[in-house]
Motif scaffolding. Structure first.
Motif, short mmCIF file in Angstrom:
data_model
loop_
_atom_site.label_atom_id
_atom_site.label_comp_id
_atom_site.label_asym_id
_atom_site.label_seq_id
_atom_site.Cartn_x
_atom_site.Cartn_y
_atom_site.Cartn_z
N PHE A 53 -8.59 4.86 10.72
CA PHE A 53 -8.97 4.45 9.38
C PHE A 53 -10.01 3.34 9.44
N GLY A 97 -5.61 8.31 2.99
CA GLY A 97 -5.67 6.91 3.41
C GLY A 97 -4.69 6.07 2.63
N TYR A 136 0.85 -1.18 0.00
CA TYR A 136 0.00 0.00 0.00
C TYR A 136 0.89 1.24 0.00
N SER A 182 -16.88 -7.29 4.87
CA SER A 182 -15.95 -7.21 5.99
C SER A 182 -15.56 -5.75 6.20
N PHE A 192 -13.16 -3.08 8.79
CA PHE A 192 -12.04 -3.05 9.72
C PHE A 192 -11.87 -1.63 10.23
N GLU A 195 -8.73 -11.43 0.11
CA GLU A 195 -9.34 -10.16 -0.28
C GLU A 195 -8.45 -8.97 0.01
N THR A 196 -8.55 -8.01 -0.88
CA THR A 196 -7.86 -6.74 -0.70
C THR A 196 -8.73 -5.84 0.16
N GLN A 197 -8.10 -5.21 1.14
CA GLN A 197 -8.81 -4.23 1.96
C GLN A 197 -8.63 -2.86 1.33
N TYR A 198 -9.71 -2.11 1.26
CA TYR A 198 -9.69 -0.77 0.71
C TYR A 198 -9.96 0.22 1.84
N PHE A 199 -9.10 1.22 1.92
CA PHE A 199 -9.12 2.13 3.05
C PHE A 199 -9.84 3.43 2.74
N GLY A 200 -10.49 3.96 3.78
CA GLY A 200 -11.03 5.30 3.69
C GLY A 200 -9.95 6.34 3.92
N PRO A 201 -10.31 7.62 3.84
CA PRO A 201 -9.33 8.70 3.97
C PRO A 201 -8.88 8.94 5.39
#
Lengths: 113, 115
Positions: free
Chosen positions: B91, A43, A36, B31, B33, B102-108
């Protein structure tokens, strides 16, 4: 227990030169590995991942990473760095069939013009 | 898709006040987190949910922290009472759990400052 190490806190590179960000891991069983990138006040953005198959994985923005099982490494590379690549990079490990990502401490990349 | 949405983006509060952070995951993800990022401790997983059910909250620092996910499109992280050491970036991330890769996608993120 699983762990991820990013041995360099910071990497400095001149624009146009190759960029490498190192990552090593420790896990029992098969690892899923991720990179990442985090820009200031943003983010984490997903770059690429290794699940299985070809050890060389290509991702976003011209980045690639090579999975090396014998050396338990997953180094991130870019052939020609840009100033805009300056950011914080995280390597992360997901144990197969698990849910919890384990992150390395991060490596700050500074690309100088 | 708008990605993971978090609010507020910045929060400044005084010690002892209640703080509520909000997250809307990517539509279709099952899911969710919650992470905390600080200079000293890096990225820490606080809690995660599968299908709205909390699965592992071992990362929650103490009883002052609580998280809920009343439905598939909304989650909250609450700190009551807040303390200066809670100052961090929080986050939220989401993923579609199917095969375990699975890929985790993050917020800002929400930047919290407790005075």
């Amino acid at each position: 227990a699983q762990s991820v190490a990013q041995p360099e806190d910071q990497v400095n590179v001149a624009e146009g030169n190759p960029l490498t960000v190192k990552c090593t891991y420790s896990v029992s069983g098969n690892p899923y590995l991720f990179w990442y990138v985090q820009y200031p006040n943003r983010g984490l953005q997903f770059l690429l991942k290794y699940i299985t198959g070809d050890n060389l994985v290509k991702g976003s923005y011209g980045f690639e990473a090579e999975f090396n099982k014998s050396q338990t490494s997953f180094h991130l590379k870019k052939p020609s760095a840009l100033v805009s690549d300056s950011a914080l990079y995280f390597c992360a490990l997901l144990k197969a069939a698990g849910n919890k990502l384990t992150f390395g401490g991060g490596t700050r990349v500074l690309v100088k013009p | 898709d708008a990605g993971v949405i978090q609010s507020p983006r910045h929060e400044v509060t005084e010690m002892g006040q209640e703080v509520t952070l909000r997250c809307k995951p990517i539509s279709g993800h099952n899911s969710l987190f919650w992470y905390r990022q600080t200079m000293m401790r890096g990225l820490e997983l606080l809690i995660y949910f599968n299908n709205n059910v909390p699965i592992d909250d071992s990362g929650m620092p103490e009883d002052r922290f609580s998280a809920k996910m009343p439905n598939a499109s909304f989650s909250t992280l609450k700190i009551q009472p807040s303390e200066p050491r809670d100052s961090a970036v929080y986050f939220c991330a989401s993923s579609q759990r199917t095969s375990g890769e699975e890929t985790q996608y993050f917020g800002p993120g929400t930047r919290l400052l407790v005075l």
